[in-house]
Design an enzyme around this catalytic site. Structure first.
Site: not given
Lengths: 308, 308
Positions: A104-105
């Site tokens: 998901i960074k």
């Protein structure tokens, strides 16, 4: 969760993770046609195609692998229906006892990072009840905002026995623009790596920390340095296969115990049927092609580790 | 879209943006009770409460302000229902002709960044049709991965006449851990700022670039330097009010033309009714308290700009 990941890597003898990053053009025609017949050429139709595609791959590979890494961007591009397919994929993989790394960074400050952490790894309070929004086992996190962006994630990880992989050196060609710049005699990625090791010391599992790092397979020399700088940090290694990394490049990402890294392949596995090497399977048997590609990848990496 | 933002700033004489970052504990009891009565203490109930709360604030303030900035993390923590409330909020604000800055802080590499860009600012192809997933006007982006993480966003912005605000110097206390480190005689945030100006030159509006920067109100001296380094870059300035920044700190974020910056306040506006200064409004009239807080903020900032 890092203990479970390690246990599963030992059991499968496969320090790999399959990246569930579906693009519509990876998805065989028959799956797209069925989905569009039911939902039309809509976001819902695209989401259904992605979900059926993923399910096929998971069913064909779950006994060989310890973990999957769905890339949320590939779902988010299809708006709410896409994110529903993401959640369905996460839930299904967990029902197959796979460790799920949510790629998901995310990364923000204070209460905002806490909200991301709660949504993806924890439980949110609603009146007297608590709910999990997405409920992955690990999440990838961007460190640009510093400790007060990362610590709220670590707090939630401690409560939930979950973990992180923090971006240190990414696999893309221009990752060096900022990450390789020298500060006080060392590149930024080393400073970030050192911080990751420090944050990780605060949340240790049995052998390794719950707080891992992302280091691209495309930079093996830097991987070697970072491996030593972060001895108790598990490294998630993207960039194998389609991005150019190969097994022999990867040995230095591992410790002497044969652990300490988990190598991701996305396109190389999920769109294997499109490669010449697996063309015999044909589009209809795309999932069998993915299984074969997983076997080849395990062989490549464990072979390289044996011969190190 | 940068031209529209500037036009609306001129018309309202208000270089401000209201951060729609609802926490459940900001939301008046009567709204929560109504939502829970309809949907129970569920994610859907929380999402309904957020949506009704936002609608009240937007209805009370839209004529005074050019733009809003919903923080997606605050919605994402409530899973899919939360993201549905985010989308509903984006759509509603656009129907009120507000410019919508999606505070999503996404950032990845190549095709993954392209997927985020398409999902938030563009249109995704599904068979023969195209759909917008979230459809904000601007998005915030994290630069840690370098040019090939940012350029896919810029490509979509060009197609859609939309824009970005790229994190340069964030408002949080530990933003300096990496952002302030000196490389080749200058701090990282200056190198990033210079890159933002360079990327922005590639997608110019009439007076300013479509590609803006985020620089925290809490670091006015750095704002002064960055203002000069990026003369054609619009700066989104978080950290006003609750985080400690005030009008007089902000003048140097603006150019001589009185433009070039837009100041965000979230808690200070949306939870104004909880502050002593606005207590007279009471919980029931929370939206009127927000309107008053917007008026005070405009006065503070335009006063400081007049006296610079």
């Amino acid at each position: 969760m890092i203990n479970k990941l390690i246990e599963k890597i030992r059991k499968t003898n496969a320090p790999i993770v399959v990246g569930l990053d579906p693009m519509l053009n990876y998805i065989p025609k028959h799956i797209q046609e069925n989905a569009f017949a039911e939902f039309g050429e809509t976001l819902e139709g695209a989401a259904e195609a992605i979900w059926q595609f993923n399910k096929g791959i998971v069913d064909a590979t779950y006994d060989l692998i310890p973990a999957v890494k769905p890339q949320i961007a590939m779902y988010e591009q299809f708006g709410i229906p896409g994110l529903q397919a993401y959640k369905k994929t996460v839930d299904y993989c967990k029902s197959k006892d796979l460790v799920v790394i949510g790629d998901i960074k995310r990364g923000d400050i204070g209460s905002t990072s806490a909200a991301y952490a709660v949504g993806h790894l924890g439980h949110v309070q609603v009146g007297s009840k608590k709910y999990a929004g997405f409920d992955e086992d690990f999440a990838t996190v961007n460190p640009y905002l510093g400790s007060d962006g990362v610590k709220p994630f670590i707090e939630v990880c401690k409560e939930e026995n979950k973990g992180l992989f923090i971006l240190v050196k990414t696999s893309n060609p221009s990752s060096g623009e900022f990450q390789d710049r020298i500060m006080d005699g060392r590149p930024l990625y080393e400073w970030v790596g050192e911080k990751v090791a420090e944050w990780g010391a605060d949340h240790m599992g049995k052998e390794y920390s719950y707080i891992g790092a992302v280091v691209g397979a495309t930079y093996p020399e830097m991987g070697k340095v970072l491996r030593k700088l972060m001895p108790k940090t598990f490294i998630l290694v993207p960039g194998y296969g389609a991005q150019g990394g190969k097994g022999s490049d990867l040995v230095h990402f591992f410790n002497e115990d044969g652990l300490g890294a988990i190598v991701n392949s996305s396109r190389g596995i999920i769109a294997a049927y499109k490669q010449e090497a697996y063309a015999e399977f044909g589009e209809l048997n795309y999932a069998d092609a993915s299984r074969k590609a997983v076997e080849v990848m395990i062989e490549d990496i464990s072979g390289a580790l044996k011969n190190r």
